[in-house]
Design a protein around this motif. Structure first.
Motif: not given
Length: 354
Positions: A101-105, A111-117
């Protein structure tokens, strides 16, 4: 393209070769807007001096042409993908969920897009994800490592890509790492139970080959030793970070005649399984059994009775991981290790043994 309606010839806004069902190209947008391809490129990337009226016309044309930028191609050209890889074992653990949650926010705001695995603690899944991130030129990684793909993670660091390891240390690799105060937390929890008068304590912990599992075990044993007690191997259960670990461990300790008077579940995911077993067997907490868990979550406070925990600071772990990654992306040097303090939160699930 020309159509007829009521015998009158009319022009449509889009060339005949642009199909509404496919993504348009820069050339398509340029044709619709009546400008050059280079002007379209400058308008859509915000580079170059373009009048407000022209930019508006270009953006309307891009929408009409169903144009979508090719992020991968742009990244290959500019060496900036704006992609951050985030790898966790599951979304059950509070630390893992808050990290996502914190990383995405915060990274999204930067300005980054988070790719979650979500790896499920599977080394093969981890390896595949890391290969994908390498192919897409990820600019940084935040990972809870399985511990089995160290050389692949080191390859990113050697290439200048910041890698932040969280919760677990990647052994034999000099990665910046953010950890719980595992030994101190487990020691404080065990001491609390000892101070209540418990001498027969069951201890459920993570895998012995992980940082948190190993260090929490050491803290538990240290507290017992300081109290003049010898650890009982039958009361200590290592296991995967899954609810079934807690269920099976409780079954082994509570289904026989000699029950412990307290159980300390130092594997957060296992807490769910332990509580399920206790509920299904109608064991009263804390009258029949004291229960102490590791890592807080809101529903522990809502439970009846409310669960006493060693709070490992998952919110701070998540914030620090993102802060350090952003700092590293700005060129701040690596710091090898950070520790976030643990705190004992006393509620209603522990009492003196009957």
């Amino acid at each position: 393209m020309v159509t007829k309606k009521g015998g009158v010839a009319r022009k449509t806004g889009a060339p005949a070769h642009i199909a509404a069902t496919r993504a348009g190209t820069l050339k398509d947008v340029a044709l619709l807007a009546g400008v050059s391809i280079s002007t379209v490129s400058r308008a859509l990337t915000g580079k170059g001096l373009i009048s407000e009226q022209t930019e508006k016309r270009i953006r309307q044309a891009a929408e009409a042409a169903n144009y979508r930028p090719n992020t991968l191609a742009r990244g290959l050209k500019t060496q900036r993908s704006r992609l951050i890889g985030l790898m966790v074992h599951n979304l059950v653990g509070t630390s893992h969920r808050l990290l996502a949650e914190v990383a995405q926010q915060r990274l999204g705001a930067a300005g980054f897009q988070v790719i979650l695995c979500v790896t499920g603690d599977d080394a093969e899944q981890e390896a595949r994800f890391l290969t994908t991130m390498e192919n897409y030129r990820a600019e940084g990684l935040i990972v809870i490592p399985t511990g089995r793909n160290g050389p692949q993670l080191a390859k990113f660091a050697q290439a200048g890509v910041p890698v932040i390891a969280v919760i677990r240390r990647q052994e034999e690799q000099a990665l910046e790492t953010i950890l719980h105060a595992n030994e101190e937390g487990a020691q404080a929890g065990t001491r609390y139970l000892l101070d209540l008068g418990h001498r027969d304590i069951g201890f459920i912990v993570g895998r012995a080959d992980t940082t948190s599992g190993r260090e929490r075990y050491v803290g538990h044993v240290r507290a017992l030793t300081e109290a003049g007690l010898r650890p009982d191997p039958s009361r200590i259960h290592f296991g995967a970070y899954r609810p079934e670990t807690g269920f099976r461990a409780c079954e082994a300790m509570l289904a026989n005649g000699r029950r412990p008077t307290a159980i300390f579940v130092a594997n957060h995911e296992a807490s769910m399984g332990a509580m399920r077993f206790i509920r299904e067997r109608a064991i009263d907490v804390p009258e029949d059994l004291s229960l102490l868990c590791y890592e807080d979550t809101p529903w522990f406070a809502w439970n009846k009775p409310a669960i006493t925990v060693v709070d490992s600071g998952p919110q701070r772990i998540a914030e620090l991981a993102v802060e350090r990654l952003l700092m590293r992306l700005d060129g701040v040097p690596t710091q090898l290790e950070h520790r976030v303090d643990a705190a004992l939160v006393i509620r209603e699930s522990c009492a003196a043994p009957a």
